[in-house]
Write an enzyme that holds these catalytic residues in place. Structure first.
Site, PDB file in Angstrom:
ATOM      1  N   ASP A 141      -5.958   6.182  13.657  1.00 42.43           N
ATOM      2  CA  ASP A 141      -6.250   5.688  12.282  1.00 42.43           C
ATOM      3  C   ASP A 141      -6.784   4.181  12.500  1.00 42.43           C
ATOM      4  O   ASP A 141      -6.319   3.304  11.775  1.00 42.43           O
ATOM      5  CB  ASP A 141      -4.843   5.721  11.477  1.00 42.43           C
ATOM      6  CG  ASP A 141      -4.891   5.612  10.036  1.00 42.43           C
ATOM      7  OD1 ASP A 141      -6.350   5.609   9.576  1.00 42.43           O
ATOM      8  OD2 ASP A 141      -4.199   5.124   9.213  1.00 42.43           O
ATOM      9  N   GLU A 153       5.166  -2.258   2.336  1.00 38.46           N
ATOM     10  CA  GLU A 153       4.950  -3.493   2.197  1.00 38.46           C
ATOM     11  C   GLU A 153       4.687  -4.173   3.522  1.00 38.46           C
ATOM     12  O   GLU A 153       5.537  -3.903   4.437  1.00 38.46           O
ATOM     13  CB  GLU A 153       6.010  -4.223   1.204  1.00 38.46           C
ATOM     14  CG  GLU A 153       5.862  -3.613  -0.293  1.00 38.46           C
ATOM     15  CD  GLU A 153       6.920  -4.158  -1.054  1.00 38.46           C
ATOM     16  OE1 GLU A 153       7.883  -4.861  -0.380  1.00 38.46           O
ATOM     17  OE2 GLU A 153       6.866  -4.013  -2.178  1.00 38.46           O
ATOM     18  N   VAL A 154       4.008  -5.388   3.549  1.00 41.40           N
ATOM     19  CA  VAL A 154       4.029  -6.321   4.659  1.00 41.40           C
ATOM     20  C   VAL A 154       4.667  -7.561   4.076  1.00 41.40           C
ATOM     21  O   VAL A 154       4.148  -8.078   3.183  1.00 41.40           O
ATOM     22  CB  VAL A 154       2.714  -6.468   5.330  1.00 41.40           C
ATOM     23  CG1 VAL A 154       2.990  -7.408   6.470  1.00 41.40           C
ATOM     24  CG2 VAL A 154       2.230  -4.969   6.094  1.00 41.40           C
ATOM     25  N   GLY A 200       0.904  -1.196   0.134  1.00 40.90           N
ATOM     26  CA  GLY A 200       0.087   0.030  -0.174  1.00 40.90           C
ATOM     27  C   GLY A 200       0.841   1.251  -0.125  1.00 40.90           C
ATOM     28  O   GLY A 200       2.150   1.290  -0.198  1.00 40.90           O
ATOM     29  N   ARG A 201       0.330   2.410   0.208  1.00 42.54           N
ATOM     30  CA  ARG A 201       0.935   3.602   0.113  1.00 42.54           C
ATOM     31  C   ARG A 201       2.010   3.567   1.482  1.00 42.54           C
ATOM     32  O   ARG A 201       3.012   4.396   1.524  1.00 42.54           O
ATOM     33  CB  ARG A 201       0.018   4.724   0.552  1.00 42.54           C
ATOM     34  CG  ARG A 201      -0.709   5.324  -0.706  1.00 42.54           C
ATOM     35  CD  ARG A 201      -1.903   6.316  -0.263  1.00 42.54           C
ATOM     36  NE  ARG A 201      -3.034   6.036  -1.061  1.00 42.54           N
ATOM     37  CZ  ARG A 201      -4.014   6.451  -1.005  1.00 42.54           C
ATOM     38  NH1 ARG A 201      -4.438   7.523   0.034  1.00 42.54           N
ATOM     39  NH2 ARG A 201      -5.272   6.480  -1.869  1.00 42.54           N
TER      40      ARG A 201
END
Ligand code: ADE
Length: 503
Positions: free
Chosen positions: A326, A211-212, A207-208
């Site tokens: 968030d 990475e995972v 994603g923005r």
């Protein structure tokens, strides 16, 4: 004369050391050890190796075998939340348990050696220390004169190296890891060593933020979040919080290590955490539907995590209050036991009433627009009042509950997964689009009629509505939500128990 005696001691010591390593082993020269781990190396709960080990890492126990060359790397570490016991006799790891002070307290228990090995180690150590001292004396005697003549250029380059390696913008945060008492994770160097022993296996998210990856460390899966360079403030914040705040909780993602490396002049920022193979709640809800009891379990676990974050603890295990800022289904992970844990503390704010501070950090990132509370969207939020941040978390919590309840089957009916406000804003909505829906039109996610026909879901629906009041102060607190859901949980346990008795 002295040096030949020393040499003899070293040679005899080394010989005895090797002999001791081989003492007590099976015919093939290797030990039989008790084996209890998920590495796939156990046969009938036994394995063969040069060293038997027992590890306790943040509550997870393992028993098994190491080869001799892993000894230094794997056995010579015993820290807070990380206890290793190595031994060299058949099944010597069978009955090992962590020392009583391991739970949150630093342990000083050294790995135990069989007695002869300990004795030989001492002789060897003494020999090495003596030899080193002699060597150092001789070295200094011969080096002193040239040292004096070292020129200014050399001196400057030495200084330069030190400052380069000790980047000032990172120095402060790493200093904080070492502050006694408040630091909670592993010492920084241990974190770095662990992070560098990880093999990345597969990318599980992108994603923005970066990475995972699923990685492995000592045969165990770990999650590695690799931050994109533009989100480095989130790495700093999360690293800081995990290392300074007592955050061990079933419903907060378990932290293992943080690491910063330089590769081809770019900085790589890693956060290593527990790995949860079911992935995020967002992913999970795409393909799973739930029974009301599982829905309750999930909702309750999320709010338990949030209560832990929001609560300041003023005791010896003190903890400031934290607001997440968030919260969303993508930042919640699903565990195998059906509970969830909250992840991503990159935007969190920290508050301590007893120490009188509010630390909002300096992250340019903002929360996810879709989950923003009305006061964030119309910019009326009191940014210097900690309660305000908790109230925005509660708004988002209600939206997460809504996502979960949509996927809950009541009377055989279940809805498809949709993100909050899916019917009112486009994908990747702008700030203005969200503001129009949430503040101007004061719209709220709709609740399906079926929810009202089940006690768990009707109570959850009521909670959601009370998380979505326009006025932040009118919303429920996390503690109140937890109490209501706990009671429901208790009551549903009770009715299941009653049902069993009736049958
Ligand atoms: N995705 C993001 N974080 C994760 C984790 N800790 N485990 C599994 N998947 C993840």
């Amino acid at each position: 004369m002295g040096s030949s005696a020393l040499l003899t001691a070293v040679v005899v010591g080394a010989f005895l050391w090797i002999a001791a390593i081989h003492a007590g082993t099976e015919d093939d020269g290797r030990l039989l050890c008790t084996c209890e781990n998920e590495k796939g190396t156990c046969i009938n709960a036994t394995c063969r190796g040069d060293i038997c080990f027992y590890t306790w890492v943040q509550g997870y126990e393992e028993k098994g075998c190491f080869s001799a060359d892993s000894y230094r790397e794997q056995c010579l570490t015993s820290f807070k939340r990380f206890f290793v016991h190595c031994c060299r006799e058949n099944y010597c790891n069978a009955l090992t348990t962590p020392p009583p002070n391991i739970n949150g307290e630093p342990t000083t228990t050294p790995p135990e050696f069989p007695r002869p090995t300990l004795w030989i180690s001492l002789v060897l150590l003494l020999s090495i220390v003596t030899a080193s001292v002699c060597g150092l004396v001789l070295f200094l005697r011969f080096q002193r004169a040239p040292c004096k003549r070292r020129n200014v250029e050399d001196h400057d380059s030495t200084k330069l190296k030190v400052t380069n390696g000790d980047d000032p913008s990172y120095g402060g945060i790493f200093d904080e890891f070492c502050t006694s008492g408040s630091g909670t994770g592993l010492p920084y160097l241990v974190q770095r060593t662990m992070a560098r022993q990880i093999s990345l296996v597969e990318c599980v998210g992108k994603g923005r933020y970066g990475e995972v990856w699923r990685g492995t460390w000592m045969g165990e899966s770990v999650a590695v979040k690799i931050f994109s360079s533009r989100d480095e403030q989130s790495w700093f914040r999360e690293t800081e919080i995990y290392n300074t705040v007592q955050l061990r909780h079933d419903n907060i993602l378990g932290f293992i290590a943080s690491d910063m490396t330089s590769k081809n002049s770019s900085t790589q920022l890693w956060l290593v955490t527990h790995f949860h193979e079911l992935g995020s709640l967002y992913d999970f809800l795409q393909y799973s539907s739930l029974e009301p009891e599982s829905c309750l379990r999930m909702c309750l676990s999320v709010v338990c995590g949030l209560v832990h974050l929001h609560t300041e603890i003023v005791s010896s295990q003190e903890k400031p209050a934290i607001a997440h800022r968030d919260l969303k289904s993508r930042n919640i992970l699903v565990k195998r036991n059906g509970q969830c844990c909250i992840a991503d503390l990159g935007l969190a704010v920290i508050h301590s009433q007893s120490h009188d501070y509010l630390d909002v950090g300096n992250n340019p990132r903002v929360g996810t627009k879709r989950y923003m509370a009305p006061e964030v969207l119309d910019e009326t939020i009191c940014m210097d009042v900690f309660e305000s941040y908790k109230q925005t978390d509660i708004w988002a919590l209600g939206l997460v509950f809504w996502e979960i309840t949509r996927r809950t089957i009541v009377n055989g009916i279940v809805e498809e997964y949709r993100p909050p406000f899916f019917d009112l804003v486009p994908s990747d909505p702008s700030f203005e689009e969200m503001k129009k829906v949430v503040c101007v039109d004061q719209q709220r996610p709709s609740l399906h009629n079926r929810l009202h026909s089940h006690p768990i879901l009707s109570a959850t629906a009521r909670i959601m509505k009370e998380c979505w009041y326009q006025k932040p102060q009118a919303r429920l607190t996390a503690l109140r939500v937890r109490k209501t859901l706990s009671k429901l949980d208790h009551d549903s346990d009770f009715s299941i128990e009653k049902l069993k008795q009736d049958v």
